[in-house]
Design a protein around this motif. Structure first.
Motif, mmCIF file in Angstrom:
data_model
loop_
_atom_site.group_PDB
_atom_site.id
_atom_site.type_symbol
_atom_site.label_atom_id
_atom_site.label_comp_id
_atom_site.label_asym_id
_atom_site.label_seq_id
_atom_site.Cartn_x
_atom_site.Cartn_y
_atom_site.Cartn_z
ATOM 1 N N ASN A 83 0.840 -1.191 0.000
ATOM 2 C CA ASN A 83 0.000 0.000 0.000
ATOM 3 C C ASN A 83 0.876 1.242 0.000
ATOM 4 O O ASN A 83 1.681 1.455 0.903
ATOM 5 N N ILE A 84 0.732 2.076 -1.034
ATOM 6 C CA ILE A 84 1.512 3.306 -1.090
ATOM 7 C C ILE A 84 0.737 4.488 -0.500
ATOM 8 O O ILE A 84 1.234 5.618 -0.473
ATOM 9 N N GLY A 85 -0.479 4.227 -0.011
ATOM 10 C CA GLY A 85 -1.277 5.271 0.617
ATOM 11 C C GLY A 85 -0.903 5.475 2.070
ATOM 12 O O GLY A 85 -0.216 4.655 2.685
ATOM 13 N N LYS A 86 -1.390 6.568 2.650
ATOM 14 C CA LYS A 86 -1.078 6.883 4.046
ATOM 15 C C LYS A 86 -1.795 5.950 5.007
ATOM 16 O O LYS A 86 -1.355 5.753 6.142
ATOM 17 N N SER A 87 -2.930 5.390 4.569
ATOM 18 C CA SER A 87 -3.712 4.501 5.423
ATOM 19 C C SER A 87 -4.444 3.502 4.536
ATOM 20 O O SER A 87 -4.305 3.528 3.310
ATOM 21 N N ILE A 88 -5.233 2.627 5.155
ATOM 22 C CA ILE A 88 -6.049 1.679 4.407
ATOM 23 C C ILE A 88 -7.505 1.951 4.763
ATOM 24 O O ILE A 88 -7.875 1.980 5.947
ATOM 25 N N ASP A 89 -8.327 2.166 3.762
ATOM 26 C CA ASP A 89 -9.752 2.366 3.982
ATOM 27 C C ASP A 89 -10.314 1.175 4.765
ATOM 28 O O ASP A 89 -9.991 0.026 4.485
ATOM 29 N N LYS A 90 -11.142 1.462 5.762
ATOM 30 C CA LYS A 90 -11.670 0.399 6.626
ATOM 31 C C LYS A 90 -12.442 -0.654 5.835
ATOM 32 O O LYS A 90 -12.411 -1.851 6.165
ATOM 33 N N LYS A 91 -13.138 -0.220 4.780
ATOM 34 C CA LYS A 91 -13.917 -1.175 3.981
ATOM 35 C C LYS A 91 -12.978 -2.108 3.216
ATOM 36 O O LYS A 91 -13.283 -3.280 3.020
ATOM 37 N N ILE A 92 -11.834 -1.579 2.787
ATOM 38 C CA ILE A 92 -10.846 -2.402 2.093
ATOM 39 C C ILE A 92 -10.159 -3.341 3.076
ATOM 40 O O ILE A 92 -9.956 -4.531 2.798
ATOM 41 N N SER A 93 -9.790 -2.803 4.228
ATOM 42 C CA SER A 93 -9.106 -3.605 5.248
ATOM 43 C C SER A 93 -9.936 -4.825 5.636
ATOM 44 O O SER A 93 -9.409 -5.924 5.814
ATOM 45 N N LYS A 94 -11.230 -4.630 5.738
ATOM 46 C CA LYS A 94 -12.130 -5.732 6.089
ATOM 47 C C LYS A 94 -12.126 -6.810 5.014
ATOM 48 O O LYS A 94 -12.100 -8.009 5.314
ATOM 49 N N ARG A 95 -12.110 -6.393 3.761
ATOM 50 C CA ARG A 95 -12.152 -7.346 2.649
ATOM 51 C C ARG A 95 -10.804 -8.047 2.426
ATOM 52 O O ARG A 95 -10.756 -9.147 1.870
ATOM 53 N N LEU A 96 -9.698 -7.398 2.843
ATOM 54 C CA LEU A 96 -8.368 -7.961 2.622
ATOM 55 C C LEU A 96 -7.775 -8.551 3.895
ATOM 56 O O LEU A 96 -6.563 -8.636 4.046
ATOM 57 N N SER A 97 -8.631 -9.000 4.796
ATOM 58 C CA SER A 97 -8.163 -9.487 6.097
ATOM 59 C C SER A 97 -7.247 -10.699 5.977
ATOM 60 O O SER A 97 -6.414 -10.949 6.855
ATOM 61 N N ILE A 114 1.532 -4.766 3.000
ATOM 62 C CA ILE A 114 2.719 -4.101 3.516
ATOM 63 C C ILE A 114 2.600 -2.613 3.236
ATOM 64 O O ILE A 114 2.194 -2.215 2.140
ATOM 65 N N ASN A 115 2.941 -1.777 4.203
ATOM 66 C CA ASN A 115 2.955 -0.338 3.971
ATOM 67 C C ASN A 115 4.298 0.066 3.388
ATOM 68 O O ASN A 115 5.349 -0.349 3.879
ATOM 69 N N SER A 116 4.288 0.870 2.344
ATOM 70 C CA SER A 116 5.525 1.214 1.631
ATOM 71 C C SER A 116 6.425 2.171 2.400
ATOM 72 O O SER A 116 7.633 2.217 2.168
ATOM 73 N N GLU A 117 5.848 2.950 3.333
ATOM 74 C CA GLU A 117 6.615 4.013 3.963
ATOM 75 C C GLU A 117 6.932 3.776 5.444
ATOM 76 O O GLU A 117 7.829 4.396 5.992
ATOM 77 N N ARG A 118 6.200 2.899 6.104
ATOM 78 C CA ARG A 118 6.373 2.738 7.548
ATOM 79 C C ARG A 118 7.604 1.886 7.870
ATOM 80 O O ARG A 118 7.875 0.885 7.216
ATOM 81 N N ILE A 119 8.274 2.278 8.961
ATOM 82 C CA ILE A 119 9.437 1.526 9.418
ATOM 83 C C ILE A 119 8.998 0.270 10.158
ATOM 84 O O ILE A 119 9.558 -0.812 9.985
ATOM 85 N N PHE A 120 7.933 0.405 10.969
ATOM 86 C CA PHE A 120 7.386 -0.721 11.723
ATOM 87 C C PHE A 120 5.943 -0.933 11.296
ATOM 88 O O PHE A 120 5.199 0.027 11.067
ATOM 89 N N LYS A 121 5.537 -2.189 11.228
ATOM 90 C CA LYS A 121 4.201 -2.526 10.736
ATOM 91 C C LYS A 121 3.102 -1.871 11.564
ATOM 92 O O LYS A 121 2.133 -1.345 11.024
ATOM 93 N N SER A 122 3.225 -1.908 12.882
ATOM 94 C CA SER A 122 2.148 -1.444 13.748
ATOM 95 C C SER A 122 2.321 0.009 14.194
ATOM 96 O O SER A 122 1.543 0.516 14.977
#
Length: 304
Positions: free
Chosen positions: A35-49, A54-62
């Motif tokens: 994901n190159i976006g700043k966040s993940i839309d909640k509706k997408i997150s639910k469908r891609l559970s 992987i977030n492209s910019e974050r150093i740590f996953k959480s």
């Protein structure tokens, strides 16, 4: 085959729906999403559970701690190469790489952004690193060829909709005197949903009993509600928000209205046709490839 999908998941639109449907129905291969976006839309997150994202910019996953901007293109390249994909699919996005990723076939998947990409060194450099493109329409293919002089293979693969059971037939006896027009999209300037509101205004002024159902969310929602209020159309317009069950939406309307400024394909028009709903649409870009004009819909030349 290992595939990596590079995509912005911060908003839920047509491209994101196509990705989710593909991941739901795929029969072979391993798929990861960056994901190159700043966040993940909640509706997408639910469908891609059940899909690794992987977030492209974050150093740590959480955590929300990000790499400095000057490092991000190198970090993205490292993350891709460390996963050793057979294919890297870049969805509607100009990725900045210091060099072409190794051991990957790089595919650009155009869902309409080719109309809006700046024709500059960054965009040209990106396309020089691409092995091929997928376009959702012949119009999309020609835009890529004419704007950026691409010589790589471009395959046209038109969008499809996931098989779904239709909702119950609409109750004609309950509202046979009311014409229900519907539109469904992200509420952003590009979709020009205000045109549908102005259409209802004209119908009401001419004594036609009509209503407009607007499905979707977006930054223009309050502005559109303000327009409806200023025209005293509150009794004639319903803002339905995001709809989990689009079949129920299509079965509740008589005509589907599509009003985009540009449109590479028109997935919602295809969905309306699937549900037996005629479509009003502008004769632009890839829309005539979806709707057979004067057969299953009526195409109009935009004047506004």
């Amino acid at each position: 085959m290992k595939r990596i999908h590079l995509i912005n998941l911060s908003n839920f639109g047509g491209a994101e729906k196509i990705l989710i449907d593909f991941l739901d129905s795929k029969k072979n291969g391993d798929d990861l999403v960056i994901n190159i976006g700043k966040s993940i839309d909640k509706k997408i997150s639910k469908r891609l559970s059940e899909v690794k994202v992987i977030n492209s910019e974050r150093i740590f996953k959480s955590k929300k701690i990000k790499y400095p901007k000057f490092m991000r293109s190198h970090v993205l390249l490292h993350k891709i190469e460390s996963l050793s994909p057979d294919t890297l699919i870049i969805w509607d996005y100009v990725a900045k790489f210091p060099r072409k990723p190794k051991s990957s076939k790089v595919i650009f998947y155009d869902h309409g952004c080719s109309w809006r990409f700046a024709d500059n060194d960054k965009t040209r450099s990106f396309f020089n690193k691409v092995d091929g493109c997928i376009s959702v329409s012949h119009a999309s293919k020609r835009v890529l060829e004419l704007r950026f002089n691409l010589t790589c293979p471009i395959k046209v693969i038109k969008n499809s909709i996931k098989n779904q059971s239709k909702a119950n037939q609409k109750n004609e006896s309950a509202r046979k005197s009311t014409l229900i027009i519907g539109t469904a999209s992200r509420l952003v300037p590009l979709k020009a949903v205000g045109v549908s509101i102005l259409t209802i205004n004209e119908l009401v002024k001419n004594g036609i009993n009509a209503k407009l159902y607007i499905a979707g969310q977006g930054p223009d929602e309050e502005m559109l509600k303000s327009l409806a209020s200023s025209l005293e159309l509150a009794p004639y317009i319903e803002f339905l928000g995001f709809q989990d069950n689009m079949s129920e939406f299509y079965e509740s309307i008589d005509i589907y209205m599509s009003t985009p400024v540009t449109e590479s394909f028109g997935l919602s028009c295809l969905d309306a046709i699937f549900h037996g709903i005629p479509v009003l649409f502008p004769l632009i870009d890839g829309q005539p490839e979806v709707v057979a004009n004067n057969i299953i819909g009526l195409g109009l030349v935009p004047e506004l």
